[in-house]
Design a protein around this motif. Sequence first.
Motif, short mmCIF file in Angstrom:
data_model
loop_
_atom_site.label_atom_id
_atom_site.label_comp_id
_atom_site.label_asym_id
_atom_site.label_seq_id
_atom_site.Cartn_x
_atom_site.Cartn_y
_atom_site.Cartn_z
N TYR A 80 12.11 36.57 23.41
CA TYR A 80 11.14 35.91 24.29
C TYR A 80 11.84 35.15 25.42
O TYR A 80 11.49 35.29 26.59
CB TYR A 80 10.27 34.95 23.49
CG TYR A 80 9.25 34.22 24.35
CD1 TYR A 80 8.00 34.76 24.56
CD2 TYR A 80 9.58 33.02 24.97
CE1 TYR A 80 7.08 34.11 25.38
CE2 TYR A 80 8.68 32.36 25.79
CZ TYR A 80 7.43 32.92 25.99
OH TYR A 80 6.53 32.28 26.81
N MET B 214 8.07 40.17 26.31
CA MET B 214 7.42 38.95 25.82
C MET B 214 6.27 39.28 24.88
O MET B 214 6.05 38.58 23.88
CB MET B 214 6.90 38.12 27.01
CG MET B 214 7.99 37.45 27.83
SD MET B 214 7.39 36.78 29.41
CE MET B 214 6.19 35.57 28.81
N CYS C 28 -0.36 37.83 27.46
CA CYS C 28 0.71 38.59 28.10
C CYS C 28 0.27 40.02 28.40
O CYS C 28 0.60 40.57 29.45
CB CYS C 28 1.96 38.61 27.21
SG CYS C 28 3.01 37.16 27.38
N TYR D 294 11.48 36.18 29.32
CA TYR D 294 10.83 35.23 30.23
C TYR D 294 11.73 34.94 31.43
O TYR D 294 11.26 34.88 32.57
CB TYR D 294 10.50 33.94 29.48
CG TYR D 294 9.85 32.89 30.36
CD1 TYR D 294 8.48 32.87 30.54
CD2 TYR D 294 10.62 31.92 31.02
CE1 TYR D 294 7.88 31.92 31.35
CE2 TYR D 294 10.03 30.98 31.83
CZ TYR D 294 8.66 30.98 32.00
OH TYR D 294 8.08 30.04 32.82
#
Length: 503
Positions: free
Chosen positions: A409, A381, A476, A413
Amino acid sequence: MVFDSEKQSIASLGQVGDSSSGGINSVKEPLIKENHHSPEDYSVLAAIPPFLFPALGALLFGYEIGATSCAIISIKSPTLSGISWYTLSPVDVGIITSGSLYGALIGSIVAFSIADTIGRRKELILAAFLYVVGAIVTSLAPVFSVLIIGRLMYGVGIGLTMHAAPMYIAETSPSQIRGRMISLKEFSTVIGMVGGYGIGSLWVTVISGWRYMYATIIPVPVIMGIGMCWLPASPRWLLLRSLQGKGNVESLQQAAIRSLRRLRGSVVVDSAVEQVDEILAELSSVGEGKEATLGEIFQGKCLKALTIAGGLVLLQQITGQPSVLYYAPSILQTAGFSAATDATRISILLGLLKLVMTGVAVVVIDKLGRRPLLFGGVSGMVISLFLLGSYYIFYNTVPAVAVVALLLYVGCYQLSFGPIGWLMISEIFPLKLRGRGISIAVLVNFGTNALVTFAFSPLKELFGAGVLFFGFGVICVLSLFFIYFIVPETKGLTLEEIEAKCL
Protein backbone atom coordinates in the motif's frame (compact mmCIF):
# COMPACT_ATOMS: atom_id res chain seq x y z
CA MET A 1 21.13 46.94 -29.86
CA VAL A 2 19.80 44.02 -27.91
CA PHE A 3 17.79 46.39 -25.76
CA ASP A 4 16.27 48.04 -28.86
CA SER A 5 15.17 44.71 -30.31
CA GLU A 6 13.55 43.85 -27.01
CA LYS A 7 11.71 47.17 -26.96
CA GLN A 8 10.41 46.52 -30.47
CA SER A 9 9.18 43.06 -29.51
CA ILE A 10 7.56 44.27 -26.31
CA ALA A 11 5.77 47.01 -28.20
CA SER A 12 4.21 44.40 -30.46
CA LEU A 13 3.15 42.40 -27.41
CA GLY A 14 0.98 45.24 -26.28
CA GLN A 15 -1.15 44.57 -29.40
CA VAL A 16 -2.12 41.04 -28.39
CA GLY A 17 -5.81 40.60 -29.07
CA ASP A 18 -6.01 43.38 -31.74
CA SER A 19 -6.23 41.62 -35.10
CA SER A 20 -6.22 44.87 -37.01
CA SER A 21 -2.87 45.96 -35.68
CA GLY A 22 -0.79 43.42 -37.54
CA GLY A 23 0.32 42.01 -34.16
CA ILE A 24 0.40 38.43 -33.00
CA ASN A 25 -3.25 37.69 -33.62
CA SER A 26 -3.04 38.72 -37.26
CA VAL A 27 -1.19 35.48 -37.97
CA LYS A 28 -3.66 32.99 -39.44
CA GLU A 29 -1.98 29.86 -38.11
CA PRO A 30 -3.29 28.52 -34.78
CA LEU A 31 -1.26 29.73 -31.83
CA ILE A 32 -1.26 26.31 -30.18
CA LYS A 33 -0.66 23.66 -32.76
CA GLU A 34 -1.63 20.05 -32.57
CA ASN A 35 1.97 18.86 -32.54
CA HIS A 36 3.98 19.16 -29.38
CA HIS A 37 6.22 22.17 -28.96
CA SER A 38 9.95 21.84 -29.34
CA PRO A 39 11.77 21.11 -26.07
CA GLU A 40 12.51 24.21 -24.01
CA ASP A 41 16.16 25.16 -23.59
CA TYR A 42 17.38 25.40 -20.02
CA SER A 43 20.45 25.11 -17.83
CA VAL A 44 20.30 22.36 -15.22
CA LEU A 45 22.11 24.53 -12.66
CA ALA A 46 19.68 27.40 -13.25
CA ALA A 47 16.67 25.05 -12.89
CA ILE A 48 17.67 23.82 -9.41
CA PRO A 49 17.12 26.94 -7.18
CA PRO A 50 13.50 27.58 -8.37
CA PHE A 51 12.70 24.05 -7.21
CA LEU A 52 14.98 23.83 -4.17
CA PHE A 53 13.81 26.81 -2.09
CA PRO A 54 10.04 26.19 -2.49
CA ALA A 55 10.68 22.49 -1.80
CA LEU A 56 12.20 23.44 1.58
CA GLY A 57 8.67 24.48 2.56
CA ALA A 58 7.43 20.97 1.74
CA LEU A 59 10.33 19.51 3.73
CA LEU A 60 9.21 21.60 6.73
CA PHE A 61 5.69 20.17 6.35
CA GLY A 62 7.04 16.61 6.40
CA TYR A 63 9.34 17.37 9.33
CA GLU A 64 6.39 18.62 11.36
CA ILE A 65 4.55 15.31 10.86
CA GLY A 66 7.53 13.23 12.00
CA ALA A 67 8.67 15.48 14.85
CA THR A 68 5.18 15.89 16.33
CA SER A 69 4.69 12.12 16.66
CA CYS A 70 7.81 12.07 18.85
CA ALA A 71 7.05 15.36 20.60
CA ILE A 72 3.76 13.99 21.93
CA ILE A 73 5.66 11.19 23.70
CA SER A 74 8.01 13.75 25.25
CA ILE A 75 5.29 16.23 26.30
CA LYS A 76 3.22 13.53 28.04
CA SER A 77 6.17 12.17 30.03
CA PRO A 78 6.17 13.17 33.75
CA THR A 79 9.97 12.87 33.90
CA LEU A 80 11.02 14.13 30.46
CA SER A 81 8.51 16.84 29.56
CA GLY A 82 10.16 19.53 31.67
CA ILE A 83 6.73 21.15 32.26
CA SER A 84 4.07 21.05 34.96
CA TRP A 85 1.13 20.65 32.55
CA TYR A 86 2.12 17.27 31.13
CA THR A 87 -1.14 15.60 32.27
CA LEU A 88 -2.87 16.14 28.94
CA SER A 89 -6.28 14.70 28.13
CA PRO A 90 -6.86 12.83 24.85
CA VAL A 91 -8.57 15.97 23.54
CA ASP A 92 -5.51 18.07 24.41
CA VAL A 93 -3.25 15.61 22.60
CA GLY A 94 -5.58 15.72 19.60
CA ILE A 95 -5.45 19.52 19.55
CA ILE A 96 -1.63 19.48 19.62
CA THR A 97 -1.45 16.87 16.88
CA SER A 98 -4.02 18.51 14.61
CA GLY A 99 -3.16 22.14 15.44
CA SER A 100 -0.96 22.55 12.39
CA LEU A 101 -3.62 20.85 10.24
CA TYR A 102 -6.24 23.42 11.24
CA GLY A 103 -3.66 26.15 10.73
CA ALA A 104 -3.14 24.78 7.20
CA LEU A 105 -6.89 25.08 6.60
CA ILE A 106 -6.67 28.75 7.62
CA GLY A 107 -3.65 29.19 5.34
CA SER A 108 -5.60 27.74 2.41
CA ILE A 109 -8.41 30.24 2.98
CA VAL A 110 -5.92 33.11 3.23
CA ALA A 111 -4.23 31.96 0.01
CA PHE A 112 -7.56 32.15 -1.83
CA SER A 113 -7.65 35.90 -1.14
CA ILE A 114 -4.03 36.94 -1.60
CA ALA A 115 -2.37 34.49 -4.01
CA ASP A 116 -3.02 36.26 -7.30
CA THR A 117 -2.41 39.69 -5.75
CA ILE A 118 0.98 39.22 -4.11
CA GLY A 119 2.22 36.39 -6.33
CA ARG A 120 3.71 32.97 -5.63
CA ARG A 121 7.15 34.23 -4.57
CA LYS A 122 5.90 36.64 -1.88
CA GLU A 123 3.44 34.02 -0.63
CA LEU A 124 6.36 31.63 -0.05
CA ILE A 125 8.33 34.38 1.71
CA LEU A 126 5.34 34.93 4.02
CA ALA A 127 5.13 31.17 4.61
CA ALA A 128 8.83 31.06 5.59
CA PHE A 129 8.27 33.89 8.07
CA LEU A 130 5.32 32.05 9.65
CA TYR A 131 7.37 28.84 9.84
CA VAL A 132 10.09 30.66 11.78
CA VAL A 133 7.72 32.43 14.16
CA GLY A 134 5.58 29.31 14.66
CA ALA A 135 8.61 27.14 15.45
CA ILE A 136 10.01 29.70 17.90
CA VAL A 137 6.68 30.16 19.72
CA THR A 138 6.13 26.39 19.90
CA SER A 139 9.61 25.60 21.21
CA LEU A 140 9.48 28.33 23.87
CA ALA A 141 5.81 27.86 24.87
CA PRO A 142 5.44 28.32 28.67
CA VAL A 143 1.81 27.11 28.74
CA PHE A 144 -0.50 24.90 26.69
CA SER A 145 -2.38 27.78 25.03
CA VAL A 146 0.83 29.37 23.71
CA LEU A 147 1.91 25.98 22.35
CA ILE A 148 -1.33 25.78 20.35
CA ILE A 149 -0.85 29.32 19.01
CA GLY A 150 2.60 28.32 17.78
CA ARG A 151 1.20 25.16 16.16
CA LEU A 152 -1.51 27.18 14.39
CA MET A 153 1.00 29.74 13.07
CA TYR A 154 3.26 26.98 11.76
CA GLY A 155 0.19 25.38 10.17
CA VAL A 156 -0.76 28.59 8.34
CA GLY A 157 2.75 28.48 6.87
CA ILE A 158 2.07 24.90 5.74
CA GLY A 159 -1.18 25.95 4.05
CA LEU A 160 0.51 28.80 2.18
CA THR A 161 3.44 26.58 1.19
CA MET A 162 1.36 23.69 -0.13
CA HIS A 163 -0.57 26.22 -2.18
CA ALA A 164 2.27 28.31 -3.58
CA ALA A 165 5.18 25.84 -3.87
CA PRO A 166 3.68 23.52 -6.53
CA MET A 167 2.39 26.57 -8.41
CA TYR A 168 5.76 28.34 -8.44
CA ILE A 169 7.63 25.18 -9.44
CA ALA A 170 5.11 24.41 -12.22
CA GLU A 171 5.27 27.93 -13.64
CA THR A 172 9.07 28.16 -13.59
CA SER A 173 10.09 24.62 -14.65
CA PRO A 174 10.74 23.60 -18.28
CA SER A 175 7.81 21.46 -19.48
CA GLN A 176 9.97 18.38 -20.14
CA ILE A 177 11.01 18.14 -16.46
CA ARG A 178 8.00 19.79 -14.78
CA GLY A 179 6.57 16.49 -13.56
CA ARG A 180 9.90 15.44 -12.10
CA MET A 181 10.38 18.76 -10.32
CA ILE A 182 6.95 18.81 -8.68
CA SER A 183 7.29 15.15 -7.73
CA LEU A 184 10.59 16.03 -6.08
CA LYS A 185 8.58 18.40 -3.90
CA GLU A 186 6.70 15.35 -2.60
CA PHE A 187 10.10 13.66 -2.23
CA SER A 188 11.13 16.61 -0.05
CA THR A 189 8.04 16.13 2.14
CA VAL A 190 9.00 12.49 2.72
CA ILE A 191 12.63 13.45 3.46
CA GLY A 192 11.31 15.93 6.04
CA MET A 193 9.09 13.24 7.55
CA VAL A 194 11.98 10.78 7.89
CA GLY A 195 14.16 13.58 9.27
CA GLY A 196 11.46 14.48 11.80
CA TYR A 197 11.24 10.88 13.00
CA GLY A 198 15.02 10.61 13.17
CA ILE A 199 15.67 13.88 15.00
CA GLY A 200 12.67 13.23 17.25
CA SER A 201 14.08 9.85 18.25
CA LEU A 202 17.34 11.56 19.25
CA TRP A 203 15.64 14.14 21.50
CA VAL A 204 12.80 11.98 22.85
CA THR A 205 14.85 10.75 25.84
CA VAL A 206 16.13 14.25 26.76
CA ILE A 207 14.40 16.49 29.29
CA SER A 208 12.28 19.05 27.40
CA GLY A 209 13.26 17.22 24.24
CA TRP A 210 10.05 18.31 22.47
CA ARG A 211 11.29 21.91 22.59
CA TYR A 212 14.53 20.95 20.84
CA MET A 213 12.61 18.97 18.22
CA TYR A 214 10.79 22.11 17.08
CA ALA A 215 13.78 24.43 17.55
CA THR A 216 16.19 22.25 15.54
CA ILE A 217 14.43 23.06 12.25
CA ILE A 218 14.41 26.89 12.61
CA PRO A 219 17.43 27.50 10.31
CA VAL A 220 15.64 25.80 7.38
CA PRO A 221 12.78 28.34 6.96
CA VAL A 222 15.35 31.13 7.35
CA ILE A 223 17.24 29.69 4.37
CA MET A 224 13.96 29.23 2.50
CA GLY A 225 12.99 32.87 3.06
CA ILE A 226 16.38 34.20 1.96
CA GLY A 227 16.30 31.95 -1.12
CA MET A 228 12.83 33.11 -2.14
CA CYS A 229 13.87 36.76 -1.72
CA TRP A 230 16.74 36.05 -4.13
CA LEU A 231 14.63 34.20 -6.73
CA PRO A 232 12.60 36.16 -9.32
CA ALA A 233 8.83 36.24 -9.50
CA SER A 234 7.12 33.70 -11.76
CA PRO A 235 7.29 34.99 -15.36
CA ARG A 236 3.81 33.66 -16.09
CA TRP A 237 2.38 35.54 -13.10
CA LEU A 238 4.10 38.71 -14.32
CA LEU A 239 2.69 38.24 -17.83
CA LEU A 240 -0.79 37.60 -16.42
CA ARG A 241 -0.57 40.89 -14.53
CA SER A 242 0.56 42.53 -17.77
CA LEU A 243 -2.30 41.12 -19.84
CA GLN A 244 -4.83 42.17 -17.22
CA GLY A 245 -3.40 45.70 -17.04
CA LYS A 246 -2.41 45.45 -13.38
CA GLY A 247 0.67 47.66 -13.43
CA ASN A 248 2.92 49.10 -16.09
CA VAL A 249 2.61 46.71 -19.04
CA GLU A 250 6.08 47.30 -20.45
CA SER A 251 7.81 47.04 -17.06
CA LEU A 252 6.01 43.78 -16.23
CA GLN A 253 6.95 42.23 -19.58
CA GLN A 254 10.57 43.33 -19.22
CA ALA A 255 10.57 41.81 -15.71
CA ALA A 256 9.20 38.56 -17.18
CA ILE A 257 12.07 38.46 -19.70
CA ARG A 258 14.65 39.00 -16.95
CA SER A 259 12.95 36.36 -14.80
CA LEU A 260 12.98 33.80 -17.63
CA ARG A 261 16.68 34.41 -18.27
CA ARG A 262 17.50 33.78 -14.61
CA LEU A 263 15.30 30.70 -14.41
CA ARG A 264 16.61 29.08 -17.60
CA GLY A 265 20.25 30.24 -17.49
CA SER A 266 22.59 31.56 -20.15
CA VAL A 267 21.21 29.24 -22.85
CA VAL A 268 18.11 31.45 -23.25
CA VAL A 269 19.73 34.90 -23.11
CA ASP A 270 19.07 35.43 -26.82
CA SER A 271 15.74 33.59 -27.04
CA ALA A 272 14.02 34.87 -23.87
CA VAL A 273 12.18 37.65 -25.72
CA GLU A 274 10.86 35.17 -28.28
CA GLN A 275 9.75 32.76 -25.54
CA VAL A 276 7.90 35.54 -23.72
CA ASP A 277 6.24 36.44 -27.04
CA GLU A 278 5.07 32.83 -27.39
CA ILE A 279 3.77 32.60 -23.82
CA LEU A 280 1.89 35.88 -24.18
CA ALA A 281 0.37 34.77 -27.48
CA GLU A 282 -0.74 31.44 -26.04
CA LEU A 283 -2.16 33.08 -22.91
CA SER A 284 -4.07 35.54 -25.07
CA SER A 285 -5.40 32.78 -27.34
CA VAL A 286 -6.95 30.91 -24.40
CA GLY A 287 -8.57 34.02 -22.95
CA GLU A 288 -6.21 34.78 -20.06
CA GLY A 289 -6.20 38.53 -20.72
CA LYS A 290 -9.58 39.05 -19.13
CA GLU A 291 -9.66 39.23 -15.35
CA ALA A 292 -11.48 36.30 -13.78
CA THR A 293 -14.54 36.68 -11.62
CA LEU A 294 -15.29 34.57 -8.57
CA GLY A 295 -18.12 32.80 -10.38
CA GLU A 296 -15.81 31.61 -13.18
CA ILE A 297 -14.16 29.16 -10.76
CA PHE A 298 -17.32 27.04 -11.01
CA GLN A 299 -17.81 27.42 -14.77
CA GLY A 300 -16.34 26.08 -17.99
CA LYS A 301 -12.66 25.20 -18.04
CA CYS A 302 -12.05 25.97 -14.39
CA LEU A 303 -14.95 23.80 -13.27
CA LYS A 304 -13.42 20.89 -15.19
CA ALA A 305 -9.99 21.66 -13.70
CA LEU A 306 -11.55 21.91 -10.23
CA THR A 307 -13.23 18.53 -10.73
CA ILE A 308 -9.92 16.92 -11.72
CA ALA A 309 -7.81 18.57 -9.00
CA GLY A 310 -10.42 18.37 -6.24
CA GLY A 311 -11.17 14.76 -7.11
CA LEU A 312 -7.53 13.72 -6.95
CA VAL A 313 -6.78 15.39 -3.61
CA LEU A 314 -10.07 14.06 -2.18
CA LEU A 315 -9.12 10.55 -3.26
CA GLN A 316 -5.67 11.04 -1.71
CA GLN A 317 -7.35 11.08 1.69
CA ILE A 318 -10.48 8.90 1.44
CA THR A 319 -8.61 5.91 -0.01
CA GLY A 320 -7.27 5.20 3.47
CA GLN A 321 -3.84 6.81 3.54
CA PRO A 322 -4.11 8.39 7.05
CA SER A 323 -5.80 5.26 8.45
CA VAL A 324 -3.33 2.74 7.03
CA LEU A 325 -0.40 4.70 8.45
CA TYR A 326 -2.24 4.93 11.78
CA TYR A 327 -2.37 1.13 11.89
CA ALA A 328 1.21 0.62 10.66
CA PRO A 329 2.92 0.22 14.08
CA SER A 330 0.38 -2.32 15.36
CA ILE A 331 0.56 -4.31 12.11
CA LEU A 332 4.34 -4.49 12.26
CA GLN A 333 4.25 -5.38 15.96
CA THR A 334 2.05 -8.41 15.23
CA ALA A 335 4.71 -9.54 12.75
CA GLY A 336 7.34 -9.76 15.45
CA PHE A 337 8.60 -6.19 15.87
CA SER A 338 8.98 -5.09 19.48
CA ALA A 339 6.32 -3.11 21.28
CA ALA A 340 5.63 0.61 21.41
CA THR A 341 9.18 1.55 22.41
CA ASP A 342 10.26 0.94 18.82
CA ALA A 343 7.33 2.80 17.24
CA THR A 344 9.62 5.60 16.09
CA ARG A 345 12.03 3.19 14.40
CA ILE A 346 9.09 1.49 12.69
CA SER A 347 7.94 4.87 11.40
CA ILE A 348 11.44 5.58 10.09
CA LEU A 349 11.34 2.25 8.22
CA LEU A 350 8.06 3.17 6.55
CA GLY A 351 9.37 6.65 5.82
CA LEU A 352 12.39 5.19 4.04
CA LEU A 353 10.09 3.00 1.93
CA LYS A 354 8.03 6.07 1.03
CA LEU A 355 11.27 7.85 0.14
CA VAL A 356 12.44 5.07 -2.20
CA MET A 357 9.08 4.74 -3.98
CA THR A 358 8.71 8.51 -4.37
CA GLY A 359 12.21 8.49 -5.90
CA VAL A 360 11.03 5.88 -8.41
CA ALA A 361 8.06 8.10 -9.31
CA VAL A 362 10.37 11.09 -9.77
CA VAL A 363 12.54 9.13 -12.22
CA VAL A 364 9.73 7.74 -14.39
CA ILE A 365 6.92 10.30 -14.23
CA ASP A 366 8.03 12.36 -17.25
CA LYS A 367 8.75 9.18 -19.24
CA LEU A 368 5.65 7.07 -18.50
CA GLY A 369 3.19 9.89 -17.87
CA ARG A 370 0.65 10.61 -15.15
CA ARG A 371 -2.19 8.25 -16.07
CA PRO A 372 -0.12 5.00 -16.29
CA LEU A 373 1.36 5.64 -12.83
CA LEU A 374 -2.09 6.42 -11.42
CA PHE A 375 -3.59 3.25 -12.91
CA GLY A 376 -0.73 1.02 -11.77
CA GLY A 377 -0.38 2.53 -8.30
CA VAL A 378 -4.10 2.63 -7.48
CA SER A 379 -4.55 -0.95 -8.73
CA GLY A 380 -1.85 -2.01 -6.27
CA MET A 381 -3.62 -0.05 -3.51
CA VAL A 382 -6.84 -1.97 -4.25
CA ILE A 383 -5.06 -5.30 -3.79
CA SER A 384 -3.30 -4.15 -0.61
CA LEU A 385 -6.48 -2.79 1.01
CA PHE A 386 -8.43 -5.98 0.30
CA LEU A 387 -5.52 -7.94 1.78
CA LEU A 388 -5.56 -5.75 4.91
CA GLY A 389 -9.32 -6.17 5.25
CA SER A 390 -8.95 -9.94 4.85
CA TYR A 391 -6.24 -10.00 7.51
CA TYR A 392 -8.43 -8.33 10.14
CA ILE A 393 -11.48 -10.48 9.31
CA PHE A 394 -10.14 -13.88 8.17
CA TYR A 395 -6.36 -14.25 8.48
CA ASN A 396 -5.38 -12.52 11.74
CA THR A 397 -3.15 -15.47 12.62
CA VAL A 398 -0.99 -14.85 9.52
CA PRO A 399 0.71 -11.48 10.18
CA ALA A 400 2.82 -11.81 7.04
CA VAL A 401 -0.35 -11.01 5.04
CA ALA A 402 -0.71 -7.68 6.87
CA VAL A 403 2.97 -6.76 6.50
CA VAL A 404 2.99 -7.46 2.76
CA ALA A 405 -0.26 -5.54 2.33
CA LEU A 406 1.06 -2.58 4.33
CA LEU A 407 4.32 -2.33 2.38
CA LEU A 408 2.46 -2.75 -0.94
CA TYR A 409 0.00 0.00 0.00
CA VAL A 410 2.68 2.51 1.04
CA GLY A 411 4.74 1.81 -2.08
CA CYS A 412 1.80 2.06 -4.50
CA TYR A 413 0.45 5.23 -2.88
CA GLN A 414 3.82 6.94 -3.32
CA LEU A 415 3.84 5.95 -7.00
CA SER A 416 0.39 7.39 -7.63
CA PHE A 417 -1.76 9.66 -5.47
CA GLY A 418 1.18 10.85 -3.35
CA PRO A 419 3.16 12.81 -5.95
CA ILE A 420 0.71 12.96 -8.87
CA GLY A 421 -2.13 14.56 -6.91
CA TRP A 422 0.03 17.61 -6.15
CA LEU A 423 1.49 17.61 -9.66
CA MET A 424 -1.90 17.67 -11.37
CA ILE A 425 -3.37 20.45 -9.21
CA SER A 426 -0.35 22.64 -10.01
CA GLU A 427 -0.62 22.30 -13.79
CA ILE A 428 -4.32 21.80 -14.61
CA PHE A 429 -5.85 25.19 -13.72
CA PRO A 430 -6.02 28.12 -16.19
CA LEU A 431 -3.47 30.75 -15.20
CA LYS A 432 -5.90 33.53 -14.31
CA LEU A 433 -7.72 31.22 -11.86
CA ARG A 434 -4.76 29.06 -10.82
CA GLY A 435 -4.21 30.76 -7.46
CA ARG A 436 -7.84 30.50 -6.35
CA GLY A 437 -8.35 27.06 -7.87
CA ILE A 438 -5.34 25.54 -6.13
CA SER A 439 -6.34 27.14 -2.82
CA ILE A 440 -9.73 25.36 -3.07
CA ALA A 441 -7.98 22.06 -3.90
CA VAL A 442 -5.59 22.46 -0.94
CA LEU A 443 -8.55 23.32 1.30
CA VAL A 444 -10.29 20.11 0.15
CA ASN A 445 -7.10 18.14 0.86
CA PHE A 446 -6.55 19.38 4.41
CA GLY A 447 -10.29 19.46 5.21
CA THR A 448 -10.76 15.86 4.12
CA ASN A 449 -7.62 14.85 6.01
CA ALA A 450 -9.05 16.40 9.18
CA LEU A 451 -12.43 14.71 8.62
CA VAL A 452 -10.95 11.26 7.94
CA THR A 453 -8.63 11.56 10.95
CA PHE A 454 -11.53 12.58 13.19
CA ALA A 455 -13.99 9.96 11.89
CA PHE A 456 -11.68 6.94 11.71
CA SER A 457 -11.72 5.96 15.40
CA PRO A 458 -15.54 6.01 15.88
CA LEU A 459 -16.05 4.22 12.55
CA LYS A 460 -13.50 1.60 13.56
CA GLU A 461 -15.38 1.01 16.81
CA LEU A 462 -18.68 0.78 14.93
CA PHE A 463 -17.72 -1.43 11.96
CA GLY A 464 -14.27 -2.86 12.76
CA ALA A 465 -10.96 -2.27 10.98
CA GLY A 466 -11.50 -5.05 8.42
CA VAL A 467 -14.75 -3.57 7.09
CA LEU A 468 -13.16 -0.10 6.89
CA PHE A 469 -10.21 -1.35 4.85
CA PHE A 470 -12.58 -3.18 2.49
CA GLY A 471 -14.48 0.10 2.16
CA PHE A 472 -11.29 1.96 1.30
CA GLY A 473 -10.58 -0.72 -1.31
CA VAL A 474 -13.98 -0.17 -2.92
CA ILE A 475 -13.29 3.60 -3.04
CA CYS A 476 -9.98 2.82 -4.79
CA VAL A 477 -11.85 0.76 -7.40
CA LEU A 478 -14.20 3.70 -8.02
CA SER A 479 -11.20 6.02 -8.27
CA LEU A 480 -9.90 3.95 -11.21
CA PHE A 481 -13.05 4.91 -13.11
CA PHE A 482 -12.48 8.56 -12.17
CA ILE A 483 -8.91 8.38 -13.50
CA TYR A 484 -10.00 6.66 -16.73
CA PHE A 485 -12.87 9.00 -17.62
CA ILE A 486 -11.85 12.34 -16.05
CA VAL A 487 -8.08 12.70 -15.57
CA PRO A 488 -6.17 13.78 -18.74
CA GLU A 489 -2.55 13.01 -19.66
CA THR A 490 -0.42 16.16 -19.41
CA LYS A 491 3.05 14.69 -19.98
CA GLY A 492 5.27 16.95 -22.09
CA LEU A 493 2.71 19.73 -22.53
CA THR A 494 3.31 23.36 -21.61
CA LEU A 495 0.89 24.86 -19.12
CA GLU A 496 -0.75 26.81 -21.96
CA GLU A 497 -1.14 23.64 -24.05
CA ILE A 498 -2.74 21.85 -21.09
CA GLU A 499 -5.36 24.60 -20.89
CA ALA A 500 -6.01 24.52 -24.64
CA LYS A 501 -6.11 20.74 -25.12
CA CYS A 502 -7.17 19.18 -21.82
CA LEU A 503 -9.89 21.53 -20.55
